[in-house]
Scaffold this motif. Sequence first.
Motif, PDB file in Angstrom:
ATOM      1  N   VAL A 548       0.848  -1.201   0.000  1.00  0.00           N
ATOM      2  CA  VAL A 548       0.000   0.000   0.000  1.00  0.00           C
ATOM      3  C   VAL A 548       0.879   1.245   0.000  1.00  0.00           C
ATOM      4  O   VAL A 548       0.613   2.209  -0.721  1.00  0.00           O
ATOM      5  N   GLU A 549       1.936   1.196   0.782  1.00  0.00           N
ATOM      6  CA  GLU A 549       2.795   2.380   0.841  1.00  0.00           C
ATOM      7  C   GLU A 549       3.463   2.647  -0.505  1.00  0.00           C
ATOM      8  O   GLU A 549       3.502   3.785  -0.969  1.00  0.00           O
ATOM      9  N   THR A 550       3.952   1.602  -1.144  1.00  0.00           N
ATOM     10  CA  THR A 550       4.625   1.847  -2.423  1.00  0.00           C
ATOM     11  C   THR A 550       3.640   2.203  -3.532  1.00  0.00           C
ATOM     12  O   THR A 550       3.999   2.907  -4.456  1.00  0.00           O
ATOM     13  N   THR A 551       2.387   1.742  -3.449  1.00  0.00           N
ATOM     14  CA  THR A 551       1.458   2.069  -4.536  1.00  0.00           C
ATOM     15  C   THR A 551       0.637   3.326  -4.271  1.00  0.00           C
ATOM     16  O   THR A 551       0.223   3.992  -5.208  1.00  0.00           O
ATOM     17  N   THR A 552       0.365   3.650  -2.985  1.00  0.00           N
ATOM     18  CA  THR A 552      -0.485   4.822  -2.725  1.00  0.00           C
ATOM     19  C   THR A 552       0.213   5.894  -1.899  1.00  0.00           C
ATOM     20  O   THR A 552      -0.305   6.995  -1.756  1.00  0.00           O
ATOM     21  N   PHE A 645      -9.160   1.899   2.575  1.00  0.00           N
ATOM     22  CA  PHE A 645      -8.464   1.887   1.285  1.00  0.00           C
ATOM     23  C   PHE A 645      -9.270   1.152   0.238  1.00  0.00           C
ATOM     24  O   PHE A 645      -9.754   0.041   0.485  1.00  0.00           O
ATOM     25  N   PHE A 646      -9.387   1.775  -0.918  1.00  0.00           N
ATOM     26  CA  PHE A 646      -9.881   1.052  -2.088  1.00  0.00           C
ATOM     27  C   PHE A 646      -8.668   0.796  -2.966  1.00  0.00           C
ATOM     28  O   PHE A 646      -8.103   1.719  -3.545  1.00  0.00           O
ATOM     29  N   LEU A 647      -8.226  -0.456  -3.029  1.00  0.00           N
ATOM     30  CA  LEU A 647      -7.027  -0.760  -3.820  1.00  0.00           C
ATOM     31  C   LEU A 647      -7.445  -1.034  -5.261  1.00  0.00           C
ATOM     32  O   LEU A 647      -8.225  -1.950  -5.521  1.00  0.00           O
ATOM     33  N   PRO A 648      -6.951  -0.227  -6.187  1.00  0.00           N
ATOM     34  CA  PRO A 648      -7.400  -0.361  -7.567  1.00  0.00           C
ATOM     35  C   PRO A 648      -6.880  -1.627  -8.246  1.00  0.00           C
ATOM     36  O   PRO A 648      -5.877  -2.209  -7.827  1.00  0.00           O
ATOM     37  N   ASP A 649      -7.579  -2.004  -9.294  1.00  0.00           N
ATOM     38  CA  ASP A 649      -7.150  -3.057 -10.215  1.00  0.00           C
ATOM     39  C   ASP A 649      -6.959  -4.408  -9.522  1.00  0.00           C
ATOM     40  O   ASP A 649      -5.902  -5.047  -9.636  1.00  0.00           O
ATOM     41  N   TYR A 650      -7.986  -4.832  -8.837  1.00  0.00           N
ATOM     42  CA  TYR A 650      -7.979  -6.141  -8.170  1.00  0.00           C
ATOM     43  C   TYR A 650      -7.630  -7.246  -9.167  1.00  0.00           C
ATOM     44  O   TYR A 650      -8.086  -7.239 -10.313  1.00  0.00           O
ATOM     45  N   SER A 651      -6.822  -8.194  -8.714  1.00  0.00           N
ATOM     46  CA  SER A 651      -6.369  -9.268  -9.594  1.00  0.00           C
ATOM     47  C   SER A 651      -6.027 -10.471  -8.725  1.00  0.00           C
ATOM     48  O   SER A 651      -6.000 -10.364  -7.497  1.00  0.00           O
TER      49      SER A 651
END
Length: 834
Positions: A548-552, A645-651
């Motif tokens: 989360v820290e590196t992406t947001t 948090f809404f983490l985008p692009d779930y995969s």
Amino acid sequence: KGVEKWPRGEEKVWKDGLRGVDKDIPDITKSFVHHVQTSLARQAYNLDEAGAYQAAALSARDNLLVNWNETQLHFNAKPTKRAYYLSLEFLMGRTLDNALLNLGLKDKYTDGINKLGFGLEDLLEQERDAALGNGGLGRLAACYLDSSASQELPVWGYGLRYQYGIFQQLIGPDGSQLEAPDPWLQHDNPWEIPRADVTYEIRFYGHSERVDGMKAVWSGGQEVLAMAYDVMIPGYDTKNTNNLRLWESKPKRGFDLNSFNAGDYERAVESSNSAAAITSVLYPNDHTTFGKELRLKQQYFWTAASLSDILRRFKNLGKPIGEFPEYVSIQLNDTHPTLAIPELMRILVDEEDLSWDSAWDIVTRTFFFTNHTVLPEALEKWPVTLMQQLLPRHMQIIFDINMIFLQAVEKKFPGDRDKLARMSLIEEGFPQNVRMANLACIGSRKVNGVAELHSELLKATIMKDFVEFFGTDKFFNVTNGITPRRWLDQCNPRLSQLISETLKLPKASFLKDLSQLEGLLKHVDEPGLIKKWAAVKQSNKERLAHYVETTTGHQINTQAMFDVQIKRLHEYKRQTLNILGVIYRYLKIKAMTPAERKKVNPKVVFFAGKAAPGYYIAKLTIRLIVNVARIINVDPDTKDLLSLFFLPDYSVSLAEILIPASDISQHISTAGTEASGTSNMKFCLNGGLLVGTVDGANIEIAEEVGEQNVFFFGHLTPAVEDLRYQHMYHPVPIEQKCPELANVINEVSSGRFGDGGVYEPLLNTIRQNDYYLLTEDFDSYIKALKLVDEAYQDRTEWIKKSIRTTAKMGKFSSDRAIQDYAQECWNIESNKLP
Ligand code: 7GP
């Protein structure tokens, strides 16, 4: 003498040229360097991580291919019954890590790649997910392939090779979902083998002329080519390596030379473009059908190519066509491949010259049908006019099947016009529609749902008339499962290691027989285990926090409880209930004194999931979540106690990080709407607890782990229909029915989280007839979350619940599910490579 003659040349020369599976680190480094040099045309001087990933993947692929080849040879050596899993979706995720684990070579690759100056974990991150699916149905297909190969069963998958997988999800400045294409094949895909020699011609349009009786000739129209791409499916701890065959559409002729010569270049390439379009994109709709022509083309293209291929393989056995069902079973993954039923009829009657009755007998012994939802909007229907135009012969066959079938119904239930109308393959109206679920049911030997409750609901609702007609034996249940290789060992290696140490068993032992996890129960009270179990969870939470820290850019308190809901956005899954619950919590904390706040259990709430691009209400829910997060994550009064948090692009790959990090996860569908759910199983296997409704596989999970270890809430399935009726005809204002929820809704509507007007259509679904019953379940939901908080205060007791939960997940291995299918339906046997 039973010994086959060597087919050509000198046997010894051939055999000396064969490569085996790499065994030692020098073999691995050698093959890596060899691929850098010859496949990639690079050197140590100019190799980046992306290139190093390619080299590692190519070298792993060589190993897979050795086993793949041997498996095919082995199964071709004597006539074996095979099963085929037809699925329009395979949500595979990444391959390299899984391949190395299944080959048992991960440690050696780690060391070898280290010697070459790279880190395997970094290289794994270079791989793009293969995301040829929407959600549960597609991921289930992927787990089933892993289990089939791991249990040495002769099972092949058949699907489509979409140029674009599920769209990439971005979040726009106003918090809305935006979609971008997923050109996953842009870089070379080392995990597939193009088979230019395996192609079939597929016809569309044209006309069908009856010749004698039930037979016809279908001609004219447009022909396109289906070309095979093979994807290796390695079993775990076995050499057996199965195949997933994906079809790509190609023009039969590159372009039309006549038009070209006449100077009409556009026209000359037109047909080639329209052929290529068939497999260009995965439809991103989950649980809805739109009746688009291209989608019907995809379905026919894929089923026709797959059947041709299956038939060719059967014919190689030299058996009479009447024995087809003795050598072939075909599983229909929902109704998407239902055209395989009229297509096999067409081949048998028109091309193989069988009588209608013998053909129908073969068909109804070959196919098996799995339903994945009872939601009415997901029941596939195709306009008769569209089907008539695109597939004139199949439409005739469907009419013929229907006529004969309805005669039999009439005979059994004389004079019941309503029943005939309901069971007919044709829905009357403007337009008339073909009902694919009815066709799949009558054309299959057996029909199953995917969890106990769902299978019962199927029999009581959409299949009720069919149960009365065929009897109950045709209908059964196979509760879904998940592969413990990916969903324990691969995504949570530390937990897998701890389990292995605790049970004093090698990993392969419980990863192949998940019921062995029960052995953990003996150790639940050991302080040493409790401490280590907690430490594993903690390190998984830190891994997620790092992501989360590196992406947001946000920092997360990893001491807080992690609460996760990750799945497709859908009203029935009730992400809206969750976000309204988060707002409720926020408002509560806001209103507290500093002393009261000290007693609050800090919590981080995670959402992830995609909404179908045209699903307005689901997209509004995402927008609400994102905008609520923007307010509460910076509120100094609350931010240490609640963040969102809404983490985008779930995969699949993101799930592999989120699931092991969860303390609690939410599976909160309106009772009777979630057929099974499979992420619920993944969370529990990784020691996360559930808060959920009495729905789908939640029920069976609670049966296994004990109700005291699951946080259930909400109305039960039998109440739902009545409640909806009440809402429709005797509505009670929300302020009266559920004042706490009314208050939350007013806060949203009054603009506390940005322009309130934007959310009115979403809020109105609750204020108005509240089809998914949020107002009915909100209070008990809040109570359940309170119990979760209380339970989390006693951390030792919580960890014990966590261990007990993991221990009881044996039933939910996809190995068990695949055995159910192999025995109940396919009648196939394991056949291990020597
Ligand atoms: C899903 C169901 O919604 C889910 O409950 C189940 O666990 C999963 O299938 C696997 O069985 N259904 C779909 O993904 C879907 O697209 C419409 O269903 C055909």
